[in-house]
Design an enzyme around this catalytic site. Structure first.
Site, PDB file in Angstrom:
ATOM      1  NE  ARG A  77      -2.093   2.237   3.456  1.00 48.19           N
ATOM      2  CZ  ARG A  77      -2.406   2.557   4.367  1.00 48.19           C
ATOM      3  NH1 ARG A  77      -3.509   2.605   4.547  1.00 48.19           N
ATOM      4  NH2 ARG A  77      -2.418   3.695   5.372  1.00 48.19           N
ATOM      5  CE1 TYR A 131      -4.851   8.341  10.891  1.00 42.46           C
ATOM      6  CE2 TYR A 131      -5.369   7.578   9.371  1.00 42.46           C
ATOM      7  CZ  TYR A 131      -5.829   7.428  10.248  1.00 42.46           C
ATOM      8  OH  TYR A 131      -5.812   6.551  10.830  1.00 42.46           O
ATOM      9  CG  ASP A 174      -6.809   3.697   3.716  1.00 45.41           C
ATOM     10  OD1 ASP A 174      -8.014   4.225   2.905  1.00 45.41           O
ATOM     11  OD2 ASP A 174      -6.536   3.121   4.135  1.00 45.41           O
ATOM     12  CG  HIS A 188      -7.152   6.738   5.288  1.00 40.89           C
ATOM     13  ND1 HIS A 188      -7.147   6.270   5.868  1.00 40.89           N
ATOM     14  CD2 HIS A 188      -5.570   6.744   4.658  1.00 40.89           C
ATOM     15  CE1 HIS A 188      -5.596   5.345   5.811  1.00 40.89           C
ATOM     16  NE2 HIS A 188      -5.191   6.105   5.233  1.00 40.89           N
ATOM     17  CD  GLU A 219      -7.659   0.404   2.911  1.00 42.81           C
ATOM     18  OE1 GLU A 219      -6.750   0.213   2.684  1.00 42.81           O
ATOM     19  OE2 GLU A 219      -8.374   0.756   4.149  1.00 42.81           O
ATOM     20  CD  GLU A 273      -9.455   1.037   7.763  1.00 43.21           C
ATOM     21  OE1 GLU A 273      -9.085   0.438   7.350  1.00 43.21           O
ATOM     22  OE2 GLU A 273      -9.831   1.859   8.456  1.00 43.21           O
ATOM     23  NE  ARG A 328      -9.735  -2.427   4.462  1.00 44.65           N
ATOM     24  CZ  ARG A 328      -8.407  -2.734   5.082  1.00 44.65           C
ATOM     25  NH1 ARG A 328      -7.227  -3.864   5.088  1.00 44.65           N
ATOM     26  NH2 ARG A 328      -7.265  -2.124   5.734  1.00 44.65           N
ATOM     27  CD  GLU A 372      -4.028  -2.433   7.035  1.00 44.78           C
ATOM     28  OE1 GLU A 372      -4.906  -2.926   7.434  1.00 44.78           O
ATOM     29  OE2 GLU A 372      -3.849  -1.537   7.314  1.00 44.78           O
ATOM     30  CD1 TRP A 419      -9.751  10.613   9.458  1.00 40.12           C
ATOM     31  CD2 TRP A 419     -10.440   9.251  10.138  1.00 40.12           C
ATOM     32  NE1 TRP A 419      -8.931   9.663   9.758  1.00 40.12           N
ATOM     33  CE2 TRP A 419      -9.301   8.525   9.909  1.00 40.12           C
ATOM     34  CE3 TRP A 419     -11.970   8.045  11.173  1.00 40.12           C
ATOM     35  CZ2 TRP A 419      -8.820   7.277  10.262  1.00 40.12           C
ATOM     36  CZ3 TRP A 419     -11.165   6.599  10.788  1.00 40.12           C
ATOM     37  CH2 TRP A 419      -9.924   6.037  11.045  1.00 40.12           C
TER      38      TRP A 419
HETATM   39  O1  KDG Z   1      -7.774   3.017  13.818  1.00 40.17           O
HETATM   40  C1  KDG Z   1      -8.081   3.872  12.723  1.00 40.17           C
HETATM   41  C2  KDG Z   1      -6.913   2.472  11.430  1.00 40.17           C
HETATM   42  O2  KDG Z   1      -6.678   1.360  11.820  1.00 40.17           O
HETATM   43  C3  KDG Z   1      -7.005   2.845  10.388  1.00 40.17           C
HETATM   44  O3  KDG Z   1      -6.985   4.471  10.175  1.00 40.17           O
HETATM   45  C4  KDG Z   1      -5.574   2.513   9.215  1.00 40.17           C
HETATM   46  O4  KDG Z   1      -7.168   3.058   7.774  1.00 40.17           O
HETATM   47  C5  KDG Z   1      -6.268   2.563   8.150  1.00 40.17           C
HETATM   48  C6  KDG Z   1      -6.003   0.507   7.575  1.00 40.17           C
HETATM   49  O5  KDG Z   1      -5.975   0.764   6.218  1.00 40.17           O
HETATM   50  O6  KDG Z   1      -5.368  -0.031   7.750  1.00 40.17           O
HETATM   51 MG    MG Z   2      -8.109   1.657   6.007  1.00 33.68          MG
END
Ligand code: KDG
Ligand code: MG
Length: 402
Positions: free
Chosen positions: A147, A159, A210, A212, A236, A262, A283, A339, A402
């Site tokens: 990634r 971030y 990612d 986010h 992602e 996630e 995820r 991951e 976020w």
């Molecule tokens: O707690 C949040 C993180 O695990 C996250 O932001 C990390 O996006 C993330 C990832 O894909 O590992």
């Molecule tokens: Mg992520």
């Protein structure tokens, strides 16, 4: 086999973890991970104050019944705190059953479906060159999938990118910091990063990215289209997916594969994403989705619609979760990728484990149960420290997705 005792261990060996230990009258114990980044103590209280008293005296082998009891019996269903707490109990019970039957958990889940679990790791840097050098470092270690994230020119912090000289860790100690966001700058930058990575590494390396949850559906569609020439393994969290139907828009415009989930905790959070084939990879993780018992159901639904599992595996899940994920990944038919962020050496010392990495793949090991332990004496040396994920604002100060 009766449950005689259950307790929560909160520790912070470089970052916070919530671990559940369930003990039985036959001396066998199991471990579960209930870590919820930035909200750890809420899960610890949910477990200690509301769940654990109900477990004492129950048959530890009745995993399904205990799951239903905790999910249906509470009246209040779903949500990250509830599902992380149920997940911790569920993991610990599978661990106990594996140890009691002297077999690794993957055997209880149907046995191996593959010889190893392909993993991706994280490369990030302050600019394209630094990110690219990080990718090269992992390629040398045999990774087949990486990634890639890089700081966005013109923004003070991004971030997902480590502070200079430090390894990347999502949470920061103290109160939440704030990061800046500009969609315009981001959309200009990402295609440049992947163009450079393809030029340097060729077409075979799996590259992932990612977002986010930062983009609107049409912006996500635009990004998906602009990175098509670089054949990403997945993009992602392109857009927040509480509104599952919004992924239809993105899908109409791009063939870049999409990975989401996630932050989701139950089968209901992803039902439309799966049944309308709006995503390619899911995820959701063992820890935040009610454990192996529930995630198996989610994976079975996903398999019907050709969606593969690609579980979240950041450092903010403990090695207990990592092990549970690897047993799950090894056994399910529709596994895609896992991951793998690297825990610190202190974390690894507190949680000795049998899983291993070799040439792009991981294996959970063949120890009975999950194959992870906790050194409680060492854990006690690292008490909880308040920590949060950063908050994100647009350049004009607007609090942003976020
Ligand atoms: O707690 C949040 C993180 O695990 C996250 O932001 C990390 O996006 C993330 C990832 O894909 O590992
Ligand atoms: Mg992520």
């Amino acid at each position: 086999m009766k449950i005689t005792n259950a307790r929560v261990i909160v520790c912070s060996p470089d970052r916070n973890f919530v671990t559940l230990k369930i003990e039985t009258d036959e001396g066998v114990y199991g471990l579960g991970d209930g870590t919820l980044n930035g909200r750890e103590l809420a899960v610890a209280s949910y477990l200690s104050d509301h769940v654990l008293p109900c477990l004492i005296g129950r048959d530890a082998f009745m995993i399904e019944d205990i799951w239903q009891y905790l999910y249906r019996g509470a009246y209040w269903r779903r949500g990250p705190v509830t599902m992380a707490a149920i997940g911790a109990v569920d993991m610990a019970l599978w661990d106990i059953k594996g140890k009691a039957l002297n077999t690794p958990v993957y055997n209880l889940l149907g046995g191996k479906s593959r010889t190893g679990v392909m993993v991706y790791t994280h490369a990030n840097g302050r600019d394209v060159e630094e990110t690219s050098d990080e990718v090269a470092r992992y390629v040398e270690q045999g990774y087949l999938a990486v990634r890639a994230q890089s700081a966005i020119p013109g923004l003070a912090s991004t971030y997902g990118v480590a502070k200079s000289g430090m390894s990347y860790e999502p949470a920061e100690r103290g109160l939440p910091s704030e990061s800046e966001w500009s969609t315009t700058k981001y959309l200009l930058h990402v295609p440049v990063l992947f163009e450079q990575l393809r030029l340097r590494f060729g077409n075979e390396l799996h590259l992932l990215h990612d977002c986010h949850h930062r983009l609107t559906p049409i912006e996500a569609a635009r990004l998906g289209k602009s990175v098509e020439p670089y054949s990403l393994f997945w993009l992602e969290d392109p857009t927040p997916a509480e509104l599952q139907a919004s992924l239809r828009l993105m899908r109409q415009h791009t063939t870049t594969p999409i990975a989401i989930g996630e932050v989701f905790n139950s089968i209901w959070d992803v039902q439309q994403l799966i049944t309308e084939q709006l995503i390619d990879y899911l995820r959701m993780t063992v820890a935040h989705s009610g454990g192996l018992t529930h995630l198996r159901r989610v994976a079975d639904l996903a398999a019907l619609y050709q969606v593969q599992m690609g579980s979240h595996g950041p450092t903010d899940l403990s090695p207990v979760s990592m092990a549970a994920a690897l047993h799950f990944d090894l056994s399910i038919p529709n596994f895609g990728i896992q991951e793998y962020m690297h825990h610190s050496s202190t974390t690894n010392e507190v949680f000795p484990h049998g899983y291993s990495y070799h040439a792009g793949y991981m294996h959970p090991g063949d120890a009975p149960g999950l194959g992870v332990d906790i050194d409680e004496k060492l854990a006690a040396k690292f008490p909880y420290q308040r920590a949060y994920l950063p908050v994100n604002r647009k350049l004009d100060g607007t609090l942003y997705n976020w």
